[in-house]
Design an enzyme around this catalytic site. Structure first.
Site, PDB file in Angstrom:
ATOM      1  CG  LEU A   1       7.221   4.656  45.782  1.00  0.00           C
ATOM      2  CD1 LEU A   1       7.375   4.011  47.158  1.00  0.00           C
ATOM      3  CD2 LEU A   1       8.211   5.800  45.625  1.00  0.00           C
ATOM      4  CG  ASP A   2      11.078   2.820  39.875  1.00  0.00           C
ATOM      5  OD1 ASP A   2      10.155   3.299  39.189  1.00  0.00           O
ATOM      6  OD2 ASP A   2      12.248   3.240  39.834  1.00  0.00           O
ATOM      7  CD  GLN A   3       7.823  -5.597  40.396  1.00  0.00           C
ATOM      8  OE1 GLN A   3       7.894  -5.314  39.193  1.00  0.00           O
ATOM      9  NE2 GLN A   3       7.619  -6.827  40.817  1.00  0.00           N
TER      10      GLN A   3
ATOM     11  NE  ARG B   1      16.134   1.787  39.891  1.00  0.00           N
ATOM     12  CZ  ARG B   1      15.371   0.849  39.328  1.00  0.00           C
ATOM     13  NH1 ARG B   1      14.062   1.052  39.194  1.00  0.00           N
ATOM     14  NH2 ARG B   1      15.915  -0.270  38.906  1.00  0.00           N
TER      15      ARG B   1
END
Length: 233
Positions: free
Chosen positions: A59-61, A160
Site C-alpha cells: 500500500l502507498d505510504q 488515486r
C-alpha cells in the site's frame, strides 16, 4: 505507529497498516511494515538472525488497511502468483471530493508512471498498463462521497489516478489534486483511502481466507462532524 495483526499462521501474516507507515524500507531508514514484522516475529518466536518476511503486495505510504505478508518463500511465490493473475479480491473505501455521475459503475484506463516524479498519469489506449475498477457510492454529503472500490488490477497509484482523472480526487491526496489536508496518527499526511478487505486462497491449505481491516481514529469519517448536516444515506 503499530500495525494491527488480523491473521497469523505459519505461512501468512495479515496486518492492518497504519497510514503514514511505509510498506517496505527505503533510503531514509524509517521503520516500515516489513521491518516491524521481522522484529515482531523475531521476538515472539525467539528466532536468532534474520527473519524471512515476504511482501507480496503493498500500500502507498499515506494509505491505511489490510496488507498480506508471507512467512516462507514458498508461500510468497504462491501468493504473488495470485496477485499477478487477479485471483485476489480487494475492497477499498475512499472518500473523494465531488460525486460520480452514476451511483455505481466501472472505470477502465491505461496508466503510465513517471519514475522521476513518482507520479502516474492516464495515457492513450494501447499505451501504459491496463487498469480497471468497479465503484459504488456508499455515503455522500458536504461535497464529498464515500465510495466502495473493487479493483481487478493492481497498478501503482491506480485508484488515486483513476479517481483524480474524473475530478474526484481522494480527500487529502494533494499529489493528485485534493484541496484538503488530512493527518495520520503520527502527524504525517494521509489520504482518505483504506484497504478494507482482502480475500485470497491460503497458499498451503487451499481454503479461501477473507480478512477485513477496521479503520483507525485518523479515518476522517470517524469524526461525527465530518459530513456536516448534509450527510446522505
Amino acid at each position: 505507529m503499530t500495525p494491527e495483526i488480523l491473521f497469523e499462521d505459519n505461512h501468512c501474516l495479515v496486518l492492518n497498516k497504519p497510514a503514514g507507515m511505509l510498506s517496505q524500507g527505503d533510503e531514509t531508514g524509517r521503520p516500515s511494515l516489513v521491518s516491524w514484522t521481522a522484529e515482531y516475529l523475531k521476538v515472539k518466536y525467539r528466532k536468532p538472525g534474520n527473519v524471512y518476511v515476504g511482501l507480496v503486495h503493498r500500500l502507498d505510504q499515506p494509505t491505511s488497511g489490510v496488507v498480506l505478508l508471507a512467512r516462507t518463500s514458498k508461500a510468497a511465490g504462491r501468493l504473488s502468483d495470485q496477485f499477478r493473475t487477479g485471483a485476489v479480491s480487494k475492497l477499498y473505501w475512499a472518500i473523494v471530493e465531488g460525486r460520480p455521475d452514476l451511483p455505481e459503475g466501472e472505470w477502465v484506463d491505461h496508466l503510465e508512471k513517471d519514475r522521476t516524479t513518482n507520479r502516474v498519469r492516464v495515457t492513450e489506449e494501447g499505451e501504459g498498463k491496463f487498469a480497471r475498477v468497479a465503484y459504488e457510492v456508499l455515503t455522500e454529503g458536504a461535497g464529498m462521497t464515500k465510495l466502495a472500490l473493487r479493483p481487478s488490477t493492481g497498478r501503482s497509484h491506480q485508484l488515486r489516478v483513476q479517481l483524480a482523472e474524473r475530478n474526484l480526487p481522494i480527500v487529502g491526496d494533494r499529489k493528485y489534486g485534493s484541496r484538503k489536508i488530512l493527518r495520520a496518527l503520527d502527524g504525517e499526511p494521509r489520504i482518505a483511502l483504506h484497504a478494507r478487505e482482502l480475500s485470497f486462497t491460503h497458499p498451503t491449505l487451499g481454503e479461501t481466507v477473507r480478512i477485513e481491516a477496521p479503520v483507525q481514529a485518523d479515518w476522517p469519517e470517524s469524526s461525527p462532524a465530518w459530513w456536516g448536516s448534509s450527510r446522505g444515506r
